[in-house]
Motif scaffolding. Structure first.
Motif, PDB file in Angstrom:
ATOM      1  N   UNK A  30       0.863  -1.294  -0.420  1.00 56.90           N
ATOM      2  CA  UNK A  30       0.107   0.269   0.131  1.00 56.90           C
ATOM      3  C   UNK A  30       0.746   0.732   0.240  1.00 56.90           C
ATOM      4  N   UNK A  31       1.773   1.627   0.486  1.00 52.74           N
ATOM      5  CA  UNK A  31       2.937   2.637   1.330  1.00 52.74           C
ATOM      6  C   UNK A  31       3.699   2.530  -0.910  1.00 52.74           C
ATOM      7  N   UNK A  32       4.385   1.413  -0.749  1.00 55.95           N
ATOM      8  CA  UNK A  32       4.548   1.788  -3.069  1.00 55.95           C
ATOM      9  C   UNK A  32       3.543   1.807  -3.585  1.00 55.95           C
ATOM     10  N   UNK A  33       2.479   1.661  -3.095  1.00 54.75           N
ATOM     11  CA  UNK A  33       1.569   1.835  -4.646  1.00 54.75           C
ATOM     12  C   UNK A  33       0.873   3.574  -3.959  1.00 54.75           C
ATOM     13  N   UNK A  34       0.509   3.753  -3.013  1.00 58.34           N
ATOM     14  CA  UNK A  34      -0.335   5.596  -2.672  1.00 58.34           C
ATOM     15  C   UNK A  34       1.143   6.487  -3.021  1.00 58.34           C
ATOM     16  N   UNK A  35       0.091   7.533  -3.458  1.00 57.28           N
ATOM     17  CA  UNK A  35       0.666   8.540  -3.982  1.00 57.28           C
ATOM     18  C   UNK A  35       1.528   9.347  -3.173  1.00 57.28           C
ATOM     19  N   UNK A  36       0.823   9.812  -1.811  1.00 50.87           N
ATOM     20  CA  UNK A  36       2.403   9.935  -0.818  1.00 50.87           C
ATOM     21  C   UNK A  36       1.722   9.148   0.376  1.00 50.87           C
ATOM     22  N   UNK A  37       2.515  10.549   1.262  1.00 56.41           N
ATOM     23  CA  UNK A  37       2.565   9.613   2.864  1.00 56.41           C
ATOM     24  C   UNK A  37       0.608   9.610   3.028  1.00 56.41           C
ATOM     25  N   UNK A  38      -0.812  10.334   2.998  1.00 54.84           N
ATOM     26  CA  UNK A  38      -1.489  10.236   3.148  1.00 54.84           C
ATOM     27  C   UNK A  38      -2.297  10.636   2.607  1.00 54.84           C
ATOM     28  N   UNK A  39      -2.275   8.993   1.271  1.00 53.81           N
ATOM     29  CA  UNK A  39      -2.585   8.171   0.448  1.00 53.81           C
ATOM     30  C   UNK A  39      -2.568   6.831   1.371  1.00 53.81           C
ATOM     31  N   UNK A  40      -4.394   6.513   1.275  1.00 60.73           N
ATOM     32  CA  UNK A  40      -4.915   5.429   1.290  1.00 60.73           C
ATOM     33  C   UNK A  40      -5.208   3.911   0.346  1.00 60.73           C
TER      34      UNK A  40
END
Length: 86
Positions: A21-31
């Motif tokens: 999920x951290x790899x796919x997320x656009x930034x640190x706030x994306x879930x």
């Protein structure tokens, strides 16, 4: 493949999903939703197999094997791609 209606989330599977999920997320706030993470992982696996096949004419087998071997995709020297998963 057997179709199942539920996905049991063991601690290890949850850790892998969190990392993915951290790899796919656009930034640190994306879930991103789990379905997006799973789709990305499946796409990566399929594209990796194609990339390995495409590289066979360009790189020597030892180089491909050294770079592409994972716990999921195993390469036998000069022969084929095999799944190590099961």
């Amino acid at each position: 493949m057997t179709k199942r209606t539920s996905l049991k989330l063991t601690d290890e599977r949850q850790r892998k999903l969190d990392r993915a999920s951290a790899i796919v997320a656009e930034d640190e706030y994306d879930d991103p939703p789990m379905s997006v993470v799973i789709d990305a992982a499946l796409t990566h696996l399929v594209e990796s197999e194609q990339n390995i096949d495409d590289a066979r004419g360009e790189f020597d087998p030892e180089t491909i094997q050294a770079i592409a071997n994972t716990s999921v995709i195993g390469l036998r020297y000069r022969t084929s791609i095999e799944s190590k998963w099961r």
